[in-house]
Design a protein around this motif. Structure first.
Motif, PDB file in Angstrom:
ATOM      1  N   ALA A 438     -11.761 -15.170-104.847  1.00 37.41           N
ATOM      2  CA  ALA A 438     -10.814 -14.586-103.889  1.00 37.41           C
ATOM      3  C   ALA A 438     -10.513 -13.146-104.300  1.00 37.41           C
ATOM      4  O   ALA A 438     -11.033 -12.647-105.308  1.00 37.41           O
ATOM      5  N   ARG A 439      -9.707 -12.480-103.518  1.00 35.00           N
ATOM      6  CA  ARG A 439      -9.300 -11.113-103.856  1.00 35.00           C
ATOM      7  C   ARG A 439      -7.792 -10.983-103.666  1.00 35.00           C
ATOM      8  O   ARG A 439      -7.197 -11.650-102.816  1.00 35.00           O
ATOM      9  N   LEU A 440      -7.205 -10.121-104.473  1.00 36.45           N
ATOM     10  CA  LEU A 440      -5.768  -9.852-104.393  1.00 36.45           C
ATOM     11  C   LEU A 440      -5.565  -8.535-103.656  1.00 36.45           C
ATOM     12  O   LEU A 440      -6.132  -7.511-104.036  1.00 36.45           O
ATOM     13  N   GLU A 441      -4.744  -8.575-102.603  1.00 39.28           N
ATOM     14  CA  GLU A 441      -4.427  -7.380-101.821  1.00 39.28           C
ATOM     15  C   GLU A 441      -2.932  -7.106-101.929  1.00 39.28           C
ATOM     16  O   GLU A 441      -2.106  -8.015-101.763  1.00 39.28           O
ATOM     17  N   LEU A 454      -3.310 -13.351-101.548  1.00 39.18           N
ATOM     18  CA  LEU A 454      -4.554 -13.903-102.080  1.00 39.18           C
ATOM     19  C   LEU A 454      -5.394 -14.336-100.890  1.00 39.18           C
ATOM     20  O   LEU A 454      -4.976 -15.167-100.089  1.00 39.18           O
ATOM     21  N   ARG A 455      -6.619 -13.786-100.765  1.00 37.74           N
ATOM     22  CA  ARG A 455      -7.431 -14.026 -99.581  1.00 37.74           C
ATOM     23  C   ARG A 455      -8.831 -14.489-100.002  1.00 37.74           C
ATOM     24  O   ARG A 455      -9.472 -13.864-100.837  1.00 37.74           O
ATOM     25  N   TRP A 456      -9.266 -15.612 -99.415  1.00 39.74           N
ATOM     26  CA  TRP A 456     -10.612 -16.142 -99.665  1.00 39.74           C
ATOM     27  C   TRP A 456     -11.553 -15.749 -98.537  1.00 39.74           C
ATOM     28  O   TRP A 456     -11.127 -15.612 -97.394  1.00 39.74           O
ATOM     29  N   CYS A 457     -12.826 -15.605 -98.864  1.00 36.13           N
ATOM     30  CA  CYS A 457     -13.818 -15.238 -97.847  1.00 36.13           C
ATOM     31  C   CYS A 457     -14.009 -16.397 -96.877  1.00 36.13           C
ATOM     32  O   CYS A 457     -13.799 -17.561 -97.224  1.00 36.13           O
TER      33      CYS A 457
END
Length: 469
Positions: A438-441, A454-457
């Motif tokens: 995931a990535r943190l924005e 927190l966003r997953w593809c």
């Protein structure tokens, strides 16, 4: 002492190449010897068959109406002078006779004794237990016949001698050839030795990339892989050095404060002032404890390349548990903490529930500390455009735009931050997000405040391996 590869020394590439090239050379030499022998044997067969035909014609030319002169023909031939007998001289056995098979003359007792009335031309016969080559010719009238014969053993011996003379010089040159092969292999592998020496010269203080032009083409992939490894090692060591320095700096401040408050508590005689100092000591110990916990968590996360045993994690259930745990802390500050689940069946992702819970707790704790008393914090779980997400937002003062990219850096707390903290919370969240694919924005909310997501593809069902930070 146990050596490499469970006690077995590693095989030398130089000696392996020398061994295989030498074996290939010996094999080629052996094939050349066999082919030379076979070719020489064919040539000898043709040459000797021709010699047998010439000899047979010359013998038939000696036959006249009076055959008495043939009785002493072998003796006359043996008494000829002028040329010394050579070891390699062609020795043919012959018999001269009439058409009815009567023998008039023969070269020696070794001459074949097969019937002279046999078929004309070449034939393979057996004489004294060995194979011979035989040729029978007769005059035009059929009155006289000549048989010339030669042992196959002599023919094979002659062929072997010819082949030996052809191959033996190569055999004598084999040691020189192998020596030249060794020098060539050693010279050819010298760039690898230079590369090994260049790699051995590297140290934690010198992790510069290797020069790719110095290595041969076949070693270029290895050089590129080593340079990538050296780059990762350099980045890792830089991170470790910076992490150690920052950790020492961050720990020094609360420990110094603890010492000061403890000294005040010991020096003052005022009970109220002593109690206040002890309260500060306890608060400082709590801050130091949180910092150490964060440091230990980062130390455990950094070496991981992937999650050891990912399991399905329900994001809604995870968010409910995190909000319930933080409810008492928000009530103490008069803050409103709410949870919103976008749909009845929010996505389930593969991951480590404890790590994700720690990440969500860090985000909520960060919002609680930076949102003023009476503020509002919202936790949201669900999906957007096919992407699973967890978001924590608040209506606090937000962050200056130029500081947003630095918030996920370790120990970064911002110039205008007054709330307590170590600056490690968002760095830990980012590392956990990387391990989960995931990535943190982080961003400022449109109406004011701050939001971390927190966003997953889309379609992500398991956590791929993540790069080392």
């Amino acid at each position: 002492m146990v050596g490499p590869l469970h006690g077995r020394a590693p095989a030398s590439l130089r000696w392996r190449l020398l061994r295989w090239v030498s074996l290939a050379t010996l094999l080629i030499w052996s094939l050349a010897a066999a082919l030379s022998y076979n070719q020489a044997r064919r040539e000898v067969q043709e040459l000797m068959d021709g010699q047998m035909a010439k000899t047979a014609r010359l013998l038939l030319a000696q036959v006249r109406d009076d055959a008495n002169h043939l009785n002493d023909l072998p003796a006359k031939m043996a008494s000829l002078r002028g040329v010394k007998t050579r070891r390699s001289e062609l020795v043919l056995e012959f018999r001269i006779g009439r058409g009815d098979g009567t023998i008039l003359a023969r070269s020696s007792e070794h001459a074949p004794d097969t019937p002279l009335t046999g078929a004309l031309g070449y034939a393979n016969i057996e004489h004294r237990g060995r194979p011979w080559r035989s040729l029978i010719l007769e005059t035009a009238s059929g009155a006289y016949r000549v048989q010339v014969a030669h042992s196959f053993h002599s023919r094979d011996k002659e062929a072997l001698e010819i082949a030996t003379k052809t191959v033996l010089p190569l055999a004598l040159l084999l040691p020189l050839m192998i020596g030249l092969i060794y020098l060539s292999v050693r010279r050819g592998l010298k760039p690898l030795d230079d590369l090994a020496a260049d790699v051995a010269a590297r140290s934690p203080e010198n992790l510069t990339a290797l020069a790719p032009t110095a290595a041969p083409l076949e070693a270029q992939p290895l050089v590129r892989a080593l340079n990538r490894l050296l780059g990762r090692l350099s980045a890792t060591l830089d991170n470790e050095r910076r992490f150690t320095a920052d950790a020492a700096h961050e720990l020094r401040t609360p420990l110094a404060a603890l010492k000061i408050h403890a000294q005040v508590a010991m020096a003052t005689k005022d009970p109220q002032q002593s109690r206040h100092a002890l309260t500060q000591v306890i608060a400082g110990a709590d801050r130091a404890t949180r910092l150490v916990e964060q440091l230990l968590r980062l130390a455990r996360l950094d070496p991981l390349l992937r999650l050891p045993d990912p399991q399905p994690v329900d994001l809604a259930e995870l968010a409910h548990a995190a909000v319930d745990d933080a409810r008492s802390a928000s009530n103490e500050k008069g803050q409103t903490l709410t949870l919103r689940v976008d749909e009845e069946t929010p996505p389930t992702i593969l991951g480590d529930r404890d790590l994700l819970a720690a990440a969500l707790r860090n985000l909520i704790d960060n919002a609680l500390r930076h949102t003023p008393d009476g503020g509002h914090i919202s936790v949201r779980a669900g999906s957007e455009h096919g992407e699973a997400r967890l978001a924590v937002s608040d209506n606090g003062p937000g962050v200056p735009a130029e500081e947003l990219p630095h918030l996920v850096e370790r120990f970064y707390r911002g110039r205008e931050t007054t709330a307590e903290g170590s600056g490690l919370g968002l760095a830990i969240v980012r590392r956990i997000a990387e391990l989960h694919g995931a990535r943190l924005e982080v961003a400022n909310a449109e109406g004011g405040g701050f939001v971390a997501t927190l966003r997953w593809c889309p379609g992500s069902t398991e956590a791929p391996p993540s790069p080392r930070p």
